[in-house]
Enzyme design. Structure first.
Site, PDB file in Angstrom:
ATOM      1  N   TYR A 198       0.977  -1.378  -0.011  1.00 44.32           N
ATOM      2  CA  TYR A 198      -0.088  -0.045   0.076  1.00 44.32           C
ATOM      3  C   TYR A 198       0.899   1.293  -0.040  1.00 44.32           C
ATOM      4  O   TYR A 198       0.604   2.148  -0.766  1.00 44.32           O
ATOM      5  CB  TYR A 198      -1.011   0.039   1.194  1.00 44.32           C
ATOM      6  CG  TYR A 198      -1.951   1.029   1.378  1.00 44.32           C
ATOM      7  CD1 TYR A 198      -2.902   1.325   0.215  1.00 44.32           C
ATOM      8  CD2 TYR A 198      -1.770   2.151   2.314  1.00 44.32           C
ATOM      9  CE1 TYR A 198      -3.690   2.117   0.228  1.00 44.32           C
ATOM     10  CE2 TYR A 198      -2.689   3.067   2.283  1.00 44.32           C
ATOM     11  CZ  TYR A 198      -3.695   3.313   1.276  1.00 44.32           C
ATOM     12  OH  TYR A 198      -4.834   4.512   1.528  1.00 44.32           O
ATOM     13  N   GLU A 250       4.230   1.630  -0.783  1.00 43.59           N
ATOM     14  CA  GLU A 250       4.942   1.857  -2.071  1.00 43.59           C
ATOM     15  C   GLU A 250       3.828   2.004  -3.305  1.00 43.59           C
ATOM     16  O   GLU A 250       4.267   2.741  -4.385  1.00 43.59           O
ATOM     17  CB  GLU A 250       5.890   0.697  -2.151  1.00 43.59           C
ATOM     18  CG  GLU A 250       6.792   0.622  -1.320  1.00 43.59           C
ATOM     19  CD  GLU A 250       7.838   1.945  -1.385  1.00 43.59           C
ATOM     20  OE1 GLU A 250       8.465   2.230  -2.343  1.00 43.59           O
ATOM     21  OE2 GLU A 250       8.080   2.856  -0.144  1.00 43.59           O
ATOM     22  N   LYS A 268       1.178   3.695  -3.246  1.00 43.49           N
ATOM     23  CA  LYS A 268       0.845   5.064  -3.491  1.00 43.49           C
ATOM     24  C   LYS A 268       2.003   5.874  -3.735  1.00 43.49           C
ATOM     25  O   LYS A 268       1.852   6.958  -4.410  1.00 43.49           O
ATOM     26  CB  LYS A 268       0.298   5.491  -2.009  1.00 43.49           C
ATOM     27  CG  LYS A 268      -1.266   4.869  -1.755  1.00 43.49           C
ATOM     28  CD  LYS A 268      -2.133   5.347  -2.699  1.00 43.49           C
ATOM     29  CE  LYS A 268      -3.826   5.018  -2.360  1.00 43.49           C
ATOM     30  NZ  LYS A 268      -4.674   5.524  -3.185  1.00 43.49           N
ATOM     31  N   ARG A 311      -9.488  -0.735  10.837  1.00 42.74           N
ATOM     32  CA  ARG A 311      -9.206   0.498  11.238  1.00 42.74           C
ATOM     33  C   ARG A 311      -9.607   0.856  12.438  1.00 42.74           C
ATOM     34  O   ARG A 311     -10.623   0.460  13.194  1.00 42.74           O
ATOM     35  CB  ARG A 311      -9.837   1.822  10.514  1.00 42.74           C
ATOM     36  CG  ARG A 311      -9.494   1.433   8.998  1.00 42.74           C
ATOM     37  CD  ARG A 311      -9.905   2.495   8.099  1.00 42.74           C
ATOM     38  NE  ARG A 311     -10.463   2.204   6.744  1.00 42.74           N
ATOM     39  CZ  ARG A 311     -10.619   2.695   5.645  1.00 42.74           C
ATOM     40  NH1 ARG A 311     -10.136   4.144   5.746  1.00 42.74           N
ATOM     41  NH2 ARG A 311     -10.816   2.366   4.624  1.00 42.74           N
ATOM     42  N   VAL A 366     -10.784   3.300  14.803  1.00 46.27           N
ATOM     43  CA  VAL A 366     -11.940   3.869  15.116  1.00 46.27           C
ATOM     44  C   VAL A 366     -13.196   2.969  15.064  1.00 46.27           C
ATOM     45  O   VAL A 366     -14.029   2.682  15.943  1.00 46.27           O
ATOM     46  CB  VAL A 366     -12.321   5.237  14.535  1.00 46.27           C
ATOM     47  CG1 VAL A 366     -13.777   5.677  14.438  1.00 46.27           C
ATOM     48  CG2 VAL A 366     -11.407   6.326  14.645  1.00 46.27           C
ATOM     49  N   GLN A 418       3.628   7.283  15.043  1.00 48.45           N
ATOM     50  CA  GLN A 418       3.059   8.571  15.189  1.00 48.45           C
ATOM     51  C   GLN A 418       2.491   8.861  13.717  1.00 48.45           C
ATOM     52  O   GLN A 418       3.197   8.587  12.935  1.00 48.45           O
ATOM     53  CB  GLN A 418       3.847   9.508  15.699  1.00 48.45           C
ATOM     54  CG  GLN A 418       5.370   9.710  15.001  1.00 48.45           C
ATOM     55  CD  GLN A 418       6.051  10.594  15.828  1.00 48.45           C
ATOM     56  OE1 GLN A 418       6.073  11.073  16.863  1.00 48.45           O
ATOM     57  NE2 GLN A 418       7.294  11.083  15.304  1.00 48.45           N
ATOM     58  N   ARG A 419       1.470   9.582  13.698  1.00 46.03           N
ATOM     59  CA  ARG A 419       1.155  10.089  12.447  1.00 46.03           C
ATOM     60  C   ARG A 419       0.112  11.416  12.557  1.00 46.03           C
ATOM     61  O   ARG A 419      -0.877  11.179  13.282  1.00 46.03           O
ATOM     62  CB  ARG A 419       0.167   9.107  11.793  1.00 46.03           C
ATOM     63  CG  ARG A 419      -0.215   9.110  10.309  1.00 46.03           C
ATOM     64  CD  ARG A 419       0.773   9.322   9.494  1.00 46.03           C
ATOM     65  NE  ARG A 419       1.721   7.975   9.497  1.00 46.03           N
ATOM     66  CZ  ARG A 419       1.363   6.867   8.760  1.00 46.03           C
ATOM     67  NH1 ARG A 419       0.267   6.841   8.387  1.00 46.03           N
ATOM     68  NH2 ARG A 419       2.157   5.939   8.631  1.00 46.03           N
TER      69      ARG A 419
END
Length: 325
Positions: free
Chosen positions: A160, A162, A164, A201, A203, A289-290
């Protein structure tokens, strides 16, 4: 004067609505984008093979004269006449791209290539839904668009990440070689109605577990951070980027940062404070982190999130309750 006004009114009536192609239109983000385009009385072609998209997301538009569904895999070329191409087709949840890594890489590369070729042939504007995953496990925080990332080419998320990154390269090369009007949108974590309950995911995982009365699963110690943008804000940012003259990548996301354990406790307290938390090993290549730096979006698009997390998470929880329980 009345004659001139009559001519002007006739010209306005004869203006054709903008024709949009939305690849991945039956997915989470694609269906929300289609809602906005349809509400603006534009024409929409939804392109989807239903690998991760669901027809229920776009069911309300079926039969509308401005709406058309084409079941198609973007790894195969297609010929259409449209004004704008919104390229969102790609598995986007860890469960899907880890289970189907080769299909994911193929979909992102060939899908982007095929739709860029179409865009060049017909002169359509093109928007790529890229991702914050191109930053990998970032060594700087927050991440701005100049950061080149810390990405493994061989890890379990690489198909995913690489994928993108090469999609962004294709867009940039089409811009350089053919002066194609391309937009590159780096999407950070987004949440809201129509998330799949099993998409992996964080959430949707926490909400679905909590509504089932199950313990919330935290991977690692929960100290890793993410930022969460409500889907309506994200779609507004996407539309702003498409209508801009910006051809370089732009981060779209909410810069408010949460630790995963903090997120778990917020959702638990809303749904059932008595639920437990359980801990499992951190998955391979999971970023620590993001968080987006959205200075560019603020400056050039006059965009920033409007919906705070408290409001957004209640809207999302209520949708999950109505849909699954």
């Amino acid at each position: 004067l009345s004659f001139k006004l009559k001519i002007m009114n006739n010209k306005i009536k004869n203006l054709k609505p903008i024709k949009n192609l939305v690849s991945g239109g039956a997915g989470f983000l694609g269906s929300h984008l289609i809602d906005q385009l349809m509400k603006k009385n534009e024409q929409v072609i939804c392109l989807d093979n239903y690998f991760t998209g669901e027809e229920s997301n776009i069911k309300k538009w079926i039969g509308h004269p401005n709406f058309q569904i084409i079941r198609h895999d973007v790894t195969e070329p297609i010929d259409l006449e449209v004004d704008m191409i919104w390229h969102l087709a790609s598995p986007a949840s860890p469960i899907h791209y880890k289970s189907h890594p080769i299909k994911t890489s193929k979909t992102i590369y060939l899908g982007t290539y095929n739709l860029l070729r179409l865009s060049r042939q017909i002169g359509a504007k093109f928007l790529l839904a890229s991702t914050s995953e191109i930053y990998g496990d970032p060594e700087v925080n927050p991440q701005d668009e100049s950061y080149r990332g810390s990405v493994s080419t061989t890890g379990i998320r690489s198909c995913y990440e690489e994928g993108k990154r090469i999609a962004e390269t294709l867009c940039s090369d089409y811009k350089r070689m053919y002066n194609l009007d391309v937009k590159i949108m780096r999407i950070f974590n987004t949440y809201g109605p129509r998330m799949r309950s099993n998409d992996g995911r964080v959430v949707s995982n926490f909400i679905f577990q909590a509504l089932q009365g199950k313990p919330l699963t935290i991977y690692g110690d929960g100290s890793q951070t993410r930022s969460f943008c409500y889907v309506d804000d994200l779609i507004e940012g996407m539309a702003s980027l498409m209508s801009s003259n910006i051809n370089s990548p732009v981060n779209i996301g909410n810069p408010e940062e949460f630790k995963i354990i903090q997120l778990a406790n917020i959702i638990k307290d809303i749904i059932n404070p008595n639920l437990d938390l359980i801990y499992k090993p951190l998955p391979e290549d999971d970023p620590s982190q993001r968080r987006p730096d959205i200075s560019k979006a603020r400056k050039y698009l006059q965009w920033q999130p409007k919906i705070n997390f408290d409001k957004g998470i209640h809207l999302t929880i209520n949708w999950f309750k109505r849909t699954y329980f």
